[in-house]
Motif scaffolding. Structure first.
Motif, short mmCIF file in Angstrom:
data_model
loop_
_atom_site.label_atom_id
_atom_site.label_comp_id
_atom_site.label_asym_id
_atom_site.label_seq_id
_atom_site.Cartn_x
_atom_site.Cartn_y
_atom_site.Cartn_z
N THR A 65 0.84 -1.20 0.00
CA THR A 65 0.00 0.00 0.00
C THR A 65 0.87 1.25 0.00
O THR A 65 0.50 2.26 -0.60
CB THR A 65 -0.99 0.01 1.18
N SER A 66 2.04 1.19 0.62
CA SER A 66 2.96 2.33 0.59
C SER A 66 3.41 2.63 -0.83
O SER A 66 3.45 3.79 -1.25
CB SER A 66 4.21 2.05 1.45
N LYS A 67 3.74 1.57 -1.57
CA LYS A 67 4.18 1.74 -2.96
C LYS A 67 3.05 2.28 -3.82
O LYS A 67 3.26 3.16 -4.67
CB LYS A 67 4.69 0.40 -3.51
N VAL A 68 1.85 1.78 -3.62
CA VAL A 68 0.69 2.29 -4.37
C VAL A 68 0.54 3.78 -4.10
O VAL A 68 0.33 4.57 -5.02
CB VAL A 68 -0.59 1.51 -4.02
N GLY A 69 0.63 4.16 -2.84
CA GLY A 69 0.54 5.58 -2.50
C GLY A 69 1.58 6.41 -3.23
O GLY A 69 1.28 7.46 -3.80
N GLU A 70 2.82 5.93 -3.25
CA GLU A 70 3.89 6.63 -3.98
C GLU A 70 3.57 6.75 -5.46
O GLU A 70 3.77 7.81 -6.06
CB GLU A 70 5.21 5.87 -3.84
N LEU A 71 3.11 5.66 -6.05
CA LEU A 71 2.84 5.64 -7.48
C LEU A 71 1.74 6.61 -7.91
O LEU A 71 1.71 7.05 -9.05
CB LEU A 71 2.49 4.22 -7.94
N VAL A 72 0.84 6.92 -6.99
CA VAL A 72 -0.25 7.85 -7.34
C VAL A 72 0.01 9.26 -6.82
O VAL A 72 -0.84 10.14 -6.97
CB VAL A 72 -1.63 7.33 -6.88
N GLY A 73 1.18 9.49 -6.22
CA GLY A 73 1.56 10.86 -5.89
C GLY A 73 1.61 11.23 -4.42
O GLY A 73 1.78 12.39 -4.09
N TYR A 74 1.48 10.23 -3.54
CA TYR A 74 1.56 10.52 -2.11
C TYR A 74 2.90 10.05 -1.58
O TYR A 74 3.20 8.86 -1.63
CB TYR A 74 0.43 9.83 -1.35
N LYS A 75 3.69 10.97 -1.06
CA LYS A 75 5.02 10.62 -0.57
C LYS A 75 4.98 9.95 0.80
O LYS A 75 5.85 9.17 1.13
CB LYS A 75 5.90 11.86 -0.55
N GLU A 76 3.98 10.27 1.59
CA GLU A 76 3.87 9.70 2.93
C GLU A 76 2.72 8.70 3.00
O GLU A 76 1.60 9.02 2.66
CB GLU A 76 3.63 10.80 3.96
N ARG A 77 3.04 7.49 3.47
CA ARG A 77 2.04 6.44 3.56
C ARG A 77 0.86 6.84 4.44
O ARG A 77 -0.29 6.60 4.11
CB ARG A 77 2.66 5.14 4.08
N SER A 78 1.15 7.47 5.56
CA SER A 78 0.08 7.83 6.49
C SER A 78 -0.89 8.84 5.87
O SER A 78 -2.10 8.75 6.07
CB SER A 78 0.64 8.37 7.80
N TYR A 79 -0.36 9.77 5.09
CA TYR A 79 -1.22 10.75 4.43
C TYR A 79 -2.07 10.06 3.35
O TYR A 79 -3.27 10.31 3.23
CB TYR A 79 -0.40 11.90 3.84
N PHE A 80 -1.45 9.18 2.59
CA PHE A 80 -2.18 8.41 1.58
C PHE A 80 -3.33 7.65 2.23
O PHE A 80 -4.47 7.69 1.76
CB PHE A 80 -1.24 7.46 0.84
N THR A 81 -3.03 6.97 3.33
CA THR A 81 -4.05 6.19 4.03
C THR A 81 -5.19 7.10 4.49
O THR A 81 -6.37 6.76 4.34
CB THR A 81 -3.44 5.44 5.22
N ARG A 82 -4.84 8.25 5.04
CA ARG A 82 -5.86 9.18 5.55
C ARG A 82 -6.76 9.68 4.41
O ARG A 82 -7.98 9.71 4.55
CB ARG A 82 -5.15 10.35 6.24
N VAL A 83 -6.16 10.06 3.28
CA VAL A 83 -6.95 10.55 2.15
C VAL A 83 -7.80 9.42 1.56
O VAL A 83 -8.98 9.60 1.27
CB VAL A 83 -6.04 11.18 1.06
N PHE A 84 -7.21 8.25 1.42
CA PHE A 84 -7.94 7.10 0.88
C PHE A 84 -9.16 6.81 1.75
O PHE A 84 -10.28 6.63 1.25
CB PHE A 84 -7.03 5.87 0.81
#
Length: 109
Positions: A65-84
């Motif tokens: 999930t961290s890599k998916v976040g990076e691939l779509v433009g989120y540098k921080e996993r926690s921020y990606f998780t929060r937005v998702f």
């Protein structure tokens, strides 16, 4: 043109101010124009697009999930998780697990 660029470059660091400078527009005017044309503000449009792309990757790859976040433009996993979670009401991990369970139209819940 701006929407087409966002749709192509969603994984980059996208800022309304950058587009305004590049297209010689006032940032406030571009913000209003963008909302009028899309029905969403700039940041919401980008977030929704990124989450849509993340959902595709979560279903079709085994990337973390961290890599998916990076691939779509989120540098921080926690921020990606929060937005998702804001848009989908589940974490990226929960989303992936639910799509696995529902593969083939079967639900094991």
């Amino acid at each position: 043109q701006i929407i087409a660029r966002i749709d192509k470059e969603y994984f980059n660091d996208l800022r309304l101010s950058t587009f305004a400078r590049q297209y010689f527009l006032n940032q406030s005017y571009l913000s209003q124009l963008f909302a009028t044309e899309t029905g969403e503000n700039f940041s919401t449009y980008v977030s929704v697009l990124r989450i849509k792309k993340a959902k595709e990757l979560l279903k079709s790859t085994n990337f973390s999930t961290s890599k998916v976040g990076e691939l779509v433009g989120y540098k921080e996993r926690s921020y990606f998780t929060r937005v998702f979670e804001k848009y989908e009401k589940v974490t990226p991990y929960q989303y992936r697990e639910a799509t696995k369970k529902n593969a083939g139209g079967r639900s094991y819940e």
